[in-house]
Design a protein around this motif. Sequence first.
Motif, PDB file in Angstrom:
ATOM      1  N   HIS A 179       0.835  -1.200   0.000  1.00 62.47           N
ATOM      2  CA  HIS A 179       0.000   0.000   0.000  1.00 62.47           C
ATOM      3  C   HIS A 179       0.878   1.260   0.000  1.00 62.47           C
ATOM      4  CE1 HIS A 179      -3.837  -2.078   0.767  1.00 62.47           C
ATOM      5  NE2 HIS A 179      -3.117  -2.897   1.507  1.00 62.47           N
ATOM      6  N   ALA A 180       1.912   1.244   0.824  1.00 59.78           N
ATOM      7  CA  ALA A 180       2.789   2.407   0.928  1.00 59.78           C
ATOM      8  C   ALA A 180       3.512   2.686  -0.389  1.00 59.78           C
ATOM      9  CB  ALA A 180       3.792   2.204   2.058  1.00 59.78           C
ATOM     10  N   LEU A 181       3.956   1.632  -1.077  1.00 59.50           N
ATOM     11  CA  LEU A 181       4.621   1.819  -2.363  1.00 59.50           C
ATOM     12  C   LEU A 181       3.652   2.395  -3.394  1.00 59.50           C
ATOM     13  CD1 LEU A 181       6.952   1.493  -4.371  1.00 59.50           C
ATOM     14  CD2 LEU A 181       6.202  -0.875  -4.730  1.00 59.50           C
ATOM     15  N   LEU A 182       2.447   1.853  -3.456  1.00 57.49           N
ATOM     16  CA  LEU A 182       1.477   2.347  -4.426  1.00 57.49           C
ATOM     17  C   LEU A 182       1.108   3.793  -4.143  1.00 57.49           C
ATOM     18  CD1 LEU A 182      -0.845  -0.781  -4.790  1.00 57.49           C
ATOM     19  CD2 LEU A 182       0.955  -0.001  -6.342  1.00 57.49           C
ATOM     20  N   GLU A 183       1.023   4.153  -2.874  1.00 60.05           N
ATOM     21  CA  GLU A 183       0.755   5.556  -2.525  1.00 60.05           C
ATOM     22  C   GLU A 183       1.888   6.453  -3.013  1.00 60.05           C
ATOM     23  OE1 GLU A 183       0.142   5.709   1.666  1.00 60.05           O
ATOM     24  OE2 GLU A 183      -1.758   4.600   1.586  1.00 60.05           O
ATOM     25  N   ARG A 184       3.130   5.991  -2.861  1.00 57.50           N
ATOM     26  CA  ARG A 184       4.265   6.778  -3.364  1.00 57.50           C
ATOM     27  C   ARG A 184       4.190   6.949  -4.876  1.00 57.50           C
ATOM     28  NH1 ARG A 184       9.984   4.872  -0.531  1.00 57.50           N
ATOM     29  NH2 ARG A 184       9.652   5.887   1.499  1.00 57.50           N
ATOM     30  N   LEU A 185       3.867   5.880  -5.572  1.00 61.50           N
ATOM     31  CA  LEU A 185       3.792   5.951  -7.032  1.00 61.50           C
ATOM     32  C   LEU A 185       2.723   6.941  -7.473  1.00 61.50           C
ATOM     33  CD1 LEU A 185       4.093   2.140  -7.879  1.00 61.50           C
ATOM     34  CD2 LEU A 185       5.780   3.899  -8.412  1.00 61.50           C
ATOM     35  N   ARG A 186       1.553   6.837  -6.886  1.00 61.48           N
ATOM     36  CA  ARG A 186       0.457   7.738  -7.268  1.00 61.48           C
ATOM     37  C   ARG A 186       0.805   9.183  -6.928  1.00 61.48           C
ATOM     38  NH1 ARG A 186      -2.840   3.326  -4.822  1.00 61.48           N
ATOM     39  NH2 ARG A 186      -3.817   2.159  -6.549  1.00 61.48           N
ATOM     40  N   ALA A 187       1.422   9.397  -5.766  1.00 60.69           N
ATOM     41  CA  ALA A 187       1.769  10.760  -5.347  1.00 60.69           C
ATOM     42  C   ALA A 187       2.759  11.413  -6.298  1.00 60.69           C
ATOM     43  CB  ALA A 187       2.337  10.733  -3.928  1.00 60.69           C
ATOM     44  N   HIS A 188       3.579  10.593  -6.964  1.00 62.96           N
ATOM     45  CA  HIS A 188       4.564  11.122  -7.909  1.00 62.96           C
ATOM     46  C   HIS A 188       4.060  11.109  -9.353  1.00 62.96           C
ATOM     47  CE1 HIS A 188       7.276  10.622  -4.476  1.00 62.96           C
ATOM     48  NE2 HIS A 188       8.140  11.378  -5.112  1.00 62.96           N
ATOM     49  N   GLY A 189       2.778  10.843  -9.527  1.00 63.42           N
ATOM     50  CA  GLY A 189       2.190  10.930 -10.854  1.00 63.42           C
ATOM     51  C   GLY A 189       2.352   9.709 -11.730  1.00 63.42           C
ATOM     52  N   HIS A 190       2.781   8.579 -11.155  1.00 56.59           N
ATOM     53  CA  HIS A 190       2.918   7.357 -11.938  1.00 56.59           C
ATOM     54  C   HIS A 190       1.556   6.670 -12.071  1.00 56.59           C
ATOM     55  CE1 HIS A 190       7.277   7.609 -12.013  1.00 56.59           C
ATOM     56  NE2 HIS A 190       7.251   7.875 -10.714  1.00 56.59           N
ATOM     57  N   ARG A 191       1.364   6.002 -13.171  1.00 59.59           N
ATOM     58  CA  ARG A 191       0.071   5.374 -13.457  1.00 59.59           C
ATOM     59  C   ARG A 191       0.007   3.984 -12.841  1.00 59.59           C
ATOM     60  NH1 ARG A 191      -1.903   2.503 -18.429  1.00 59.59           N
ATOM     61  NH2 ARG A 191      -4.170   2.416 -18.209  1.00 59.59           N
ATOM     62  N   VAL A 192      -0.949   3.794 -11.939  1.00 60.26           N
ATOM     63  CA  VAL A 192      -1.153   2.509 -11.269  1.00 60.26           C
ATOM     64  C   VAL A 192      -2.521   1.970 -11.658  1.00 60.26           C
ATOM     65  CG1 VAL A 192      -1.398   1.336  -9.051  1.00 60.26           C
ATOM     66  CG2 VAL A 192       0.308   3.155  -9.318  1.00 60.26           C
ATOM     67  N   VAL A 193      -2.584   0.715 -12.062  1.00 60.91           N
ATOM     68  CA  VAL A 193      -3.851   0.076 -12.399  1.00 60.91           C
ATOM     69  C   VAL A 193      -4.097  -1.085 -11.447  1.00 60.91           C
ATOM     70  CG1 VAL A 193      -3.735   0.763 -14.819  1.00 60.91           C
ATOM     71  CG2 VAL A 193      -2.798  -1.446 -14.130  1.00 60.91           C
ATOM     72  N   SER A 194      -5.377  -1.413 -11.240  1.00 56.36           N
ATOM     73  CA  SER A 194      -5.762  -2.484 -10.319  1.00 56.36           C
ATOM     74  C   SER A 194      -6.732  -3.432 -11.016  1.00 56.36           C
ATOM     75  CB  SER A 194      -6.420  -1.885  -9.062  1.00 56.36           C
ATOM     76  OG  SER A 194      -5.540  -0.996  -8.418  1.00 56.36           O
ATOM     77  N   PRO A 195      -6.238  -4.228 -11.955  1.00 55.76           N
ATOM     78  CA  PRO A 195      -7.117  -5.108 -12.726  1.00 55.76           C
ATOM     79  C   PRO A 195      -7.572  -6.325 -11.927  1.00 55.76           C
ATOM     80  CG  PRO A 195      -4.846  -5.450 -13.367  1.00 55.76           C
ATOM     81  CD  PRO A 195      -4.827  -4.326 -12.371  1.00 55.76           C
ATOM     82  N   SER A 196      -8.822  -6.677 -12.089  1.00 57.78           N
ATOM     83  CA  SER A 196      -9.358  -7.838 -11.373  1.00 57.78           C
ATOM     84  C   SER A 196      -8.990  -9.154 -12.031  1.00 57.78           C
ATOM     85  CB  SER A 196     -10.885  -7.722 -11.271  1.00 57.78           C
ATOM     86  OG  SER A 196     -11.239  -6.592 -10.497  1.00 57.78           O
ATOM     87  N   ASP A 197      -8.442  -9.097 -13.245  1.00 57.55           N
ATOM     88  CA  ASP A 197      -8.123 -10.334 -13.963  1.00 57.55           C
ATOM     89  C   ASP A 197      -6.659 -10.751 -13.832  1.00 57.55           C
ATOM     90  OD1 ASP A 197      -7.121  -8.257 -15.462  1.00 57.55           O
ATOM     91  OD2 ASP A 197      -7.774  -9.045 -17.395  1.00 57.55           O
ATOM     92  N   VAL A 198      -5.880 -10.041 -13.016  1.00 53.57           N
ATOM     93  CA  VAL A 198      -4.494 -10.434 -12.740  1.00 53.57           C
ATOM     94  C   VAL A 198      -4.491 -11.023 -11.338  1.00 53.57           C
ATOM     95  CG1 VAL A 198      -2.106  -9.667 -12.501  1.00 53.57           C
ATOM     96  CG2 VAL A 198      -3.590  -8.623 -14.225  1.00 53.57           C
ATOM     97  N   ARG A 199      -4.397 -12.348 -11.255  1.00 56.72           N
ATOM     98  CA  ARG A 199      -4.656 -13.010  -9.987  1.00 56.72           C
ATOM     99  C   ARG A 199      -3.549 -14.005  -9.623  1.00 56.72           C
ATOM    100  NH1 ARG A 199     -10.402 -11.747  -9.500  1.00 56.72           N
ATOM    101  NH2 ARG A 199     -10.509 -12.817  -7.495  1.00 56.72           N
ATOM    102  N   ALA A 200      -3.480 -14.317  -8.342  1.00 60.16           N
ATOM    103  CA  ALA A 200      -2.598 -15.359  -7.817  1.00 60.16           C
ATOM    104  C   ALA A 200      -3.371 -16.080  -6.721  1.00 60.16           C
ATOM    105  CB  ALA A 200      -1.306 -14.760  -7.282  1.00 60.16           C
ATOM    106  N   ARG A 201      -2.846 -17.211  -6.262  1.00 59.44           N
ATOM    107  CA  ARG A 201      -3.514 -17.985  -5.219  1.00 59.44           C
ATOM    108  C   ARG A 201      -2.601 -18.055  -3.999  1.00 59.44           C
ATOM    109  NH1 ARG A 201      -3.606 -22.426  -7.578  1.00 59.44           N
ATOM    110  NH2 ARG A 201      -2.481 -23.849  -6.199  1.00 59.44           N
ATOM    111  N   THR A 202      -3.121 -17.598  -2.860  1.00 61.84           N
ATOM    112  CA  THR A 202      -2.286 -17.523  -1.665  1.00 61.84           C
ATOM    113  C   THR A 202      -2.919 -18.269  -0.496  1.00 61.84           C
ATOM    114  OG1 THR A 202      -0.898 -15.970  -0.406  1.00 61.84           O
ATOM    115  CG2 THR A 202      -3.231 -15.411  -0.633  1.00 61.84           C
ATOM    116  N   SER A 203      -2.144 -18.477   0.544  1.00 61.07           N
ATOM    117  CA  SER A 203      -2.567 -19.290   1.672  1.00 61.07           C
ATOM    118  C   SER A 203      -3.736 -18.658   2.427  1.00 61.07           C
ATOM    119  CB  SER A 203      -1.389 -19.483   2.627  1.00 61.07           C
ATOM    120  OG  SER A 203      -1.807 -20.077   3.832  1.00 61.07           O
ATOM    121  N   ALA A 204      -4.671 -19.518   2.844  1.00 62.60           N
ATOM    122  CA  ALA A 204      -5.799 -19.074   3.666  1.00 62.60           C
ATOM    123  C   ALA A 204      -5.496 -19.231   5.155  1.00 62.60           C
ATOM    124  CB  ALA A 204      -7.051 -19.862   3.290  1.00 62.60           C
ATOM    125  N   ARG A 205      -4.229 -19.410   5.506  1.00 62.24           N
ATOM    126  CA  ARG A 205      -3.877 -19.629   6.911  1.00 62.24           C
ATOM    127  C   ARG A 205      -4.199 -18.394   7.748  1.00 62.24           C
ATOM    128  NH1 ARG A 205       2.630 -19.874   5.805  1.00 62.24           N
ATOM    129  NH2 ARG A 205       2.978 -17.658   5.392  1.00 62.24           N
TER     130      ARG A 205
END
Length: 241
Positions: free
Chosen positions: A194-220
């Motif tokens: 979150h902190a990195l993405l906030e830095r990118l946006r604050a400096h005018g870099h384009r950040v996208v959040s696509p729902s079709d780019v996925r990975a599978r992680t532990s439910a622990r």
Amino acid sequence: MTRIDAVGVVVPAHDEQDRIGACLTAVVDALAALPDRVVTTVCVVLDRCSDRTEDRAREAARLPLVDLVPNRVRVTVGEVRNRGVARLLARLGGVPAERTWLLSTDADTVVPRTWALDHLRHADRGADGVAGLVDLDDPAALSPIALRRYARLIEAGADVGGGHGHAYAANLGVRAASFLRVGGFPAVAHGEEHALLERLRAHGHRVVSPSDVRARTSARRRGRAVGGLADLLDSLHELPA
């Protein structure tokens, strides 16, 4: 658009002997799906491991593609990821940072074979950062009410354009030039994505959040990092009905 010619993947691992093998096998397969012209490398940062994570990583790794870097001092997870990125950039030094894509995942995560291709699809369209989503590997490990709560959290972040408002270090990508311009991951104990993405946006870099780019992680419910996904899942069990 600037073409991506190199891809590096950073994987922090703290006592993940049971999961690191599947993680690395999936990462290597995803990189193998890229065009032959794309230079690739992986860095596993072995963060104060006291189990057989290093041995299991060596068994699964396809050296010299995968580099294992030990970290023996307690630092923040942001600093751990930065150490891995520094090694990636050193190994990919012949490729300009503007043409290098940095991927981040976790040792308890398995990415699909299309993972790197999915990220580069957005990079080729001009994205400087890509925040993907994660699915849980074993939803049955959660109580029905916690699972419903988690599903509502994911749905609550969706927008009409097919994006979302979430961020996971287990499925994150950033253009190396943009990463360097903002100073990399902040030295925070958790929430470094979150902190990195906030830095990118604050400096005018384009950040996208696509729902079709996925990975599978532990439910622990007991994770390695305080404030991570495992803590969130645990809290969903503890909330009153």
